[in-house]
Design a protein around this motif. Structure first.
Motif, mmCIF file in Angstrom:
data_model
loop_
_atom_site.group_PDB
_atom_site.id
_atom_site.type_symbol
_atom_site.label_atom_id
_atom_site.label_comp_id
_atom_site.label_asym_id
_atom_site.label_seq_id
_atom_site.Cartn_x
_atom_site.Cartn_y
_atom_site.Cartn_z
ATOM 1 N N PHE A 181 37.404 49.367 27.567
ATOM 2 C CA PHE A 181 37.644 47.932 27.626
ATOM 3 C C PHE A 181 37.811 47.481 29.073
ATOM 4 O O PHE A 181 38.447 48.158 29.879
ATOM 5 C CB PHE A 181 38.919 47.551 26.863
ATOM 6 N N ARG A 182 37.255 46.310 29.377
ATOM 7 C CA ARG A 182 37.439 45.714 30.699
ATOM 8 C C ARG A 182 37.890 44.275 30.536
ATOM 9 O O ARG A 182 37.327 43.525 29.738
ATOM 10 C CB ARG A 182 36.139 45.737 31.517
ATOM 11 N N GLY A 183 38.896 43.886 31.310
ATOM 12 C CA GLY A 183 39.407 42.530 31.253
ATOM 13 C C GLY A 183 39.004 41.712 32.464
ATOM 14 O O GLY A 183 38.011 42.003 33.140
ATOM 15 N N HIS A 184 39.792 40.702 32.768
ATOM 16 C CA HIS A 184 39.475 39.747 33.817
ATOM 17 C C HIS A 184 39.987 40.240 35.165
ATOM 18 O O HIS A 184 41.166 40.567 35.303
ATOM 19 C CB HIS A 184 40.117 38.401 33.472
ATOM 20 N N ARG A 185 39.098 40.290 36.152
ATOM 21 C CA ARG A 185 39.481 40.658 37.515
ATOM 22 C C ARG A 185 38.865 39.675 38.499
ATOM 23 O O ARG A 185 38.000 38.883 38.148
ATOM 24 C CB ARG A 185 39.013 42.087 37.847
ATOM 25 N N THR A 186 39.285 39.779 39.741
ATOM 26 C CA THR A 186 38.708 38.979 40.799
ATOM 27 C C THR A 186 38.692 39.805 42.077
ATOM 28 O O THR A 186 39.103 40.971 42.077
ATOM 29 C CB THR A 186 39.496 37.664 40.988
ATOM 30 N N SER A 187 38.222 39.217 43.169
ATOM 31 C CA SER A 187 38.103 39.962 44.423
ATOM 32 C C SER A 187 38.795 39.231 45.571
ATOM 33 O O SER A 187 39.035 38.021 45.507
ATOM 34 C CB SER A 187 36.634 40.212 44.751
#
Length: 349
Positions: A181-187
């Motif tokens: 599972f992968r959720g919400h990320r940012t950089s």
């Protein structure tokens, strides 16, 4: 199916994608009619999803083409075994960027498995069209590629990517099968004050490519205490035309109005808003920034938010302008997809 067959098929697809990205004449691997059909698809996709302009689709295709070649594929795959008995892997794809789920599609097939794709309604046409092209190069893949129209059934494992709300749904419904599972990320971008104007210009790619809608887009700047933000504004002026995109412009107008009504201090250059905040995630058309007291404080901040950061751009990190150019082995959320695909099946080299 032998891995050499897969490498050959995906390399031929890479040739097609390179031609489409560069708007070059039809490559020898396709007929003119087939190639023109793909070009027409690129031109029409914006009618289905206003974010998917021909330019952004070609950008995505260029990035895929950069690693869909025999040398890159061989080098990547030599570290992984291939499944002896194919399993069916359900892949639930996001739709925030064009072809954003392609890497999972590639991984499942190259690991020797069958892929059952559940497409996002926001990106429901591009991958099926490319899969059809792939079948012209390797017809035997017909038995290994399926797209689910409704509820997905008959799978042995799941790869699912989505928002944090979607992640909660994934955990509820797919916990009993092997899953990734992968959720919400940012950089994040880390500036030390020594950046050239060219480097700051290239940072603009990391911010504005795909209108800032990807997890690899920079939404937060960490700057020194004495950093002149005007230097950053001057460097990104060439990206100003982004404001003419209707959806992006609407976000800009809305966020500017909200902050003005709330008397929230912001900086504005007429196409992006800067707000001083330690929050990682910023609304579309905005950037958050904070001033760091020391390199040690920056390191501590990054460590504290590691689970929410996809990549970090800066002199000591990923080079400016490269956030949207992941390698084959640059896995989302730092989770090795190929390793996962080899953990629940008997494999051979």
């Amino acid at each position: 199916m032998k891995r050499e067959q897969l490498i050959g098929a995906f390399s031929a697809l890479g040739t097609v994608l390179k031609g489409l990205a560069e708007q070059a004449p039809c490559p020898a691997v396709l007929t003119n009619a087939e190639y023109e059909q793909l070009q027409a698809m690129i031109a029409k996709e914006q009618h289905y999803n206003g974010w998917f302009t021909p330019e952004t689709i070609r950008q995505a295709m260029a990035e895929l083409a950069s690693f869909l070649n025999p040398e890159a594929l061989h080098t990547w795959l030599e570290a992984y075994p291939q499944a002896e008995t194919p399993k069916t892997i359900a892949v639930i794809m996001p739709g925030n960027l064009p072809l954003v789920g392609f890497h999972d599609f590639l991984c499942v097939l190259c690991a020797g498995h069958k892929v059952l794709v559940k497409l996002s309604s926001e990106d429901a046409r591009l991958l099926p069209a490319l899969a059809q092209v792939l079948l012209t190069f390797e017809p035997d893949l017909q038995a290994r590629i399926a797209f689910a129209a409704g509820k997905i059934t008959g799978y042995d494992a799941v790869i699912a990517t989505g928002s944090d709300n979607a992640l909660a749904h994934f955990k509820q419904y797919f916990t009993k099968v092997p899953h990734l599972f992968r959720g919400h990320r940012t950089s994040v971008a880390v500036l030390d004050g020594t950046e050239s104007q060219e480097a700051l210009f290239r940072l603009g790619f990391d911010i504005f490519r795909y209108f800032g809608r990807g997890c690899r887009n920079v939404t937060h700047l960490i700057v020194p205490q004495d950093f002149e933000l005007n230097r950053f504004f001057e460097a990104i002026v060439p990206y100003g035309d982004i404001i003419h995109h209707k959806k992006y412009g609407n976000n800009y107008d809305y966020n500017k109005a909200v902050h003005l009504l709330n008397l929230s201090p912001i900086l504005d250059n007429n196409f992006v808003l800067l707000k001083e905040s330690e929050q990682l995630f910023a609304p579309l058309s905005m950037l958050h920034y904070h001033r760091s007291e020391s390199p040690e404080a920056t390191t501590a901040f990054l460590a504290q938010h590691e689970a929410s950061i996809q990549c970090v751009v800066g002199h000591a990190y990923l080079d400016f302008g490269q956030a949207q150019c992941p390698r084959l082995d640059d896995y989302a959320d730092g989770i090795d997809t190929m390793h996962f695909l080899g953990t629940f099946a008997i494999c051979h080299s």
